[in-house]
Design an enzyme around this catalytic site. Sequence first.
Site, short mmCIF file in Angstrom:
data_model
loop_
_atom_site.label_atom_id
_atom_site.label_comp_id
_atom_site.label_asym_id
_atom_site.label_seq_id
_atom_site.Cartn_x
_atom_site.Cartn_y
_atom_site.Cartn_z
N ARG A 1 0.82 -1.20 0.00
CA ARG A 1 0.00 0.00 0.00
C ARG A 1 0.85 1.25 0.00
O ARG A 1 1.96 1.27 0.54
CB ARG A 1 -0.89 0.02 1.24
CG ARG A 1 -1.89 -1.10 1.25
CD ARG A 1 -2.69 -1.11 2.50
NE ARG A 1 -3.34 0.19 2.69
CZ ARG A 1 -4.20 0.44 3.65
NH1 ARG A 1 -4.53 -0.50 4.52
NH2 ARG A 1 -4.74 1.62 3.77
N CYS B 1 -7.27 3.07 -12.72
CA CYS B 1 -7.63 4.18 -11.84
C CYS B 1 -9.08 4.05 -11.41
O CYS B 1 -9.90 3.52 -12.15
CB CYS B 1 -7.45 5.52 -12.54
SG CYS B 1 -5.76 6.03 -12.74
N ARG C 1 -4.09 7.13 -3.72
CA ARG C 1 -3.76 5.88 -3.04
C ARG C 1 -3.37 4.83 -4.08
O ARG C 1 -3.94 4.80 -5.17
CB ARG C 1 -4.94 5.37 -2.22
CG ARG C 1 -5.27 6.23 -1.02
CD ARG C 1 -6.55 5.71 -0.35
NE ARG C 1 -6.86 6.39 0.88
CZ ARG C 1 -7.58 7.51 0.98
NH1 ARG C 1 -8.05 8.08 -0.11
NH2 ARG C 1 -7.83 8.05 2.15
#
Length: 124
Positions: free
Chosen positions: A6, A74, A89
Amino acid sequence: MVRGVRGATTIEDNTKQEIISATEKLLREMIDANNIKATDVAQILVSTTDDINACFPAAAVRLLEGWTFVPVMCMKEIPVPDSLPLCIRVMMTVNTEVEQSDITHIYLEKAILLRPDLTKHIDS
């Protein structure tokens, strides 16, 4: 085995140059911190808050040499009231033998507020 790496960052202005630059920096730090090779990546998901729309941040992946064939997509984050604005993110799905607890997740700029418990790198 498959692991998720992440990362998140924020930008100051909704401009193509800033979005691409911030995303590229985030990706490079995620890759370097976890010794990731493009051939080990199954996919990269990139999300943005509603206030980011000047370009697709996933385009930054194409600036990385050797990453042409990595699938990238995306999407928008859900618009939660009072959530962190101007936030990008990244979730990188990687084939690795690294233990889940040893993955280094990268949070830059104001995004360090999202997961201070996971933040091993601070850049503000």
